[in-house]
Design a protein around this motif. Sequence first.
Motif, PDB file in Angstrom:
ATOM      1  N   THR A  93      -1.603  34.069 -32.941  1.00 13.20           N
ATOM      2  CA  THR A  93      -2.680  33.314 -33.629  1.00 13.20           C
ATOM      3  C   THR A  93      -2.857  33.394 -35.240  1.00 13.20           C
ATOM      4  OG1 THR A  93      -3.824  33.967 -31.592  1.00 13.20           O
ATOM      5  CG2 THR A  93      -5.247  33.271 -33.637  1.00 13.20           C
TER       6      THR A  93
ATOM      7  N   VAL B  23      -5.430  32.363 -38.601  1.00 10.98           N
ATOM      8  CA  VAL B  23      -6.538  32.306 -39.677  1.00 10.98           C
ATOM      9  C   VAL B  23      -6.841  32.265 -40.610  1.00 10.98           C
ATOM     10  CG1 VAL B  23      -9.176  33.039 -38.787  1.00 10.98           C
ATOM     11  CG2 VAL B  23      -7.484  33.786 -37.358  1.00 10.98           C
TER      12      VAL B  23
ATOM     13  N   SER C 108     -15.428  27.526 -44.782  1.00 18.06           N
ATOM     14  CA  SER C 108     -14.148  26.656 -43.569  1.00 18.06           C
ATOM     15  C   SER C 108     -13.685  27.866 -42.617  1.00 18.06           C
ATOM     16  CB  SER C 108     -12.837  26.002 -44.154  1.00 18.06           C
ATOM     17  OG  SER C 108     -12.089  26.457 -44.628  1.00 18.06           O
TER      18      SER C 108
ATOM     19  N   THR D 125     -10.613  27.733 -39.852  1.00 21.72           N
ATOM     20  CA  THR D 125      -9.558  27.195 -39.646  1.00 21.72           C
ATOM     21  C   THR D 125      -8.242  27.933 -38.868  1.00 21.72           C
ATOM     22  OG1 THR D 125      -8.889  25.033 -40.989  1.00 21.72           O
ATOM     23  CG2 THR D 125      -7.189  25.292 -38.871  1.00 21.72           C
ATOM     24  N   VAL D 126      -8.511  27.879 -37.013  1.00 23.68           N
ATOM     25  CA  VAL D 126      -7.368  28.529 -36.592  1.00 23.68           C
ATOM     26  C   VAL D 126      -6.358  26.967 -35.540  1.00 23.68           C
ATOM     27  CG1 VAL D 126      -7.263  30.209 -34.123  1.00 23.68           C
ATOM     28  CG2 VAL D 126      -9.086  29.437 -36.055  1.00 23.68           C
ATOM     29  N   THR D 127      -4.791  28.697 -35.694  1.00 25.11           N
ATOM     30  CA  THR D 127      -3.809  27.925 -35.149  1.00 25.11           C
ATOM     31  C   THR D 127      -3.630  28.874 -34.198  1.00 25.11           C
ATOM     32  OG1 THR D 127      -3.649  26.553 -37.715  1.00 25.11           O
ATOM     33  CG2 THR D 127      -1.701  26.686 -36.309  1.00 25.11           C
TER      34      THR D 127
ATOM     35  N   ALA E 214      -5.442  25.030 -32.477  1.00 24.64           N
ATOM     36  CA  ALA E 214      -6.988  24.675 -31.939  1.00 24.64           C
ATOM     37  C   ALA E 214      -7.455  25.698 -30.991  1.00 24.64           C
ATOM     38  CB  ALA E 214      -7.318  23.334 -32.031  1.00 24.64           C
ATOM     39  N   SER E 215      -5.964  25.910 -29.828  1.00 29.45           N
ATOM     40  CA  SER E 215      -6.662  25.949 -28.469  1.00 29.45           C
ATOM     41  C   SER E 215      -7.556  27.326 -28.709  1.00 29.45           C
ATOM     42  CB  SER E 215      -5.346  26.528 -27.442  1.00 29.45           C
ATOM     43  OG  SER E 215      -4.581  26.928 -27.735  1.00 29.45           O
ATOM     44  N   ARG E 216      -7.173  28.338 -29.688  1.00 24.15           N
ATOM     45  CA  ARG E 216      -7.159  29.934 -29.539  1.00 24.15           C
ATOM     46  C   ARG E 216      -8.875  29.581 -30.363  1.00 24.15           C
ATOM     47  NH1 ARG E 216      -6.542  34.206 -27.650  1.00 24.15           N
ATOM     48  NH2 ARG E 216      -5.744  35.300 -29.934  1.00 24.15           N
ATOM     49  N   LYS E 217      -9.202  29.148 -30.862  1.00 22.97           N
ATOM     50  CA  LYS E 217     -10.722  29.201 -31.308  1.00 22.97           C
ATOM     51  C   LYS E 217     -11.904  29.583 -31.203  1.00 22.97           C
ATOM     52  CE  LYS E 217     -13.744  26.304 -34.590  1.00 22.97           C
ATOM     53  NZ  LYS E 217     -13.712  26.114 -36.049  1.00 22.97           N
ATOM     54  N   SER E 218     -11.827  29.505 -29.654  1.00 21.21           N
ATOM     55  CA  SER E 218     -12.219  30.317 -28.888  1.00 21.21           C
ATOM     56  C   SER E 218     -12.706  31.967 -28.721  1.00 21.21           C
ATOM     57  CB  SER E 218     -12.961  29.627 -27.743  1.00 21.21           C
ATOM     58  OG  SER E 218     -11.820  30.075 -26.370  1.00 21.21           O
TER      59      SER E 218
END
Length: 121
Positions: free
Chosen positions: A92, A94, A105, A107-109, A111-115
Motif C-alpha cells: 500500500t 499513502v 489530502s 490518498t491511499v493506493t 483505494a481498497s486499502r483506504k479503510s
Amino acid sequence: MNAALLGDAAIASKQCINRAKTPAGKGYRFEGFAPHEQDYEPSADQFANMNSALNWMLLQPADDGVAGSSIAFGAWPCSWDVDFKLAAPLNTTVEGVFKGGKVLSLTVTPASRKSSVQIHA
C-alpha cells in the motif's frame, strides 16, 4: 523512534531536530557518519534512526489486530507542514498533505486499502 511509535509528537520532534543539528563526525570521509553518541565511532545509524522516526511520526504500522493497518499522523506536530508519499503494509502507498494543522489530502493506493489507514491528526 520510540517516541514516534508511542505517539508523543513533542518528544519525537525535539529528538529529530536535535539529531538533524548533529554535525558530521570529524575526520571521516563521508558526511553520513555522525560523532559517537552511544557506543563507538563512526556512528552510521544516527541519521538513519532520525529518518525512521520521521517516517513513523507520519505513518506507522498499527498493532491492533487488523492485518496491515496503519496510523497516519500519529506523532506529527500540528505546527509542521508536510507533503509526503510513504509505503504502508500489504503493498500500500499513502500520500498526504498536512498544512496549518489540518489534513488537506490523504490518498491511499490501492483505494481498497483506504479503510486500513486511521488518521490521528
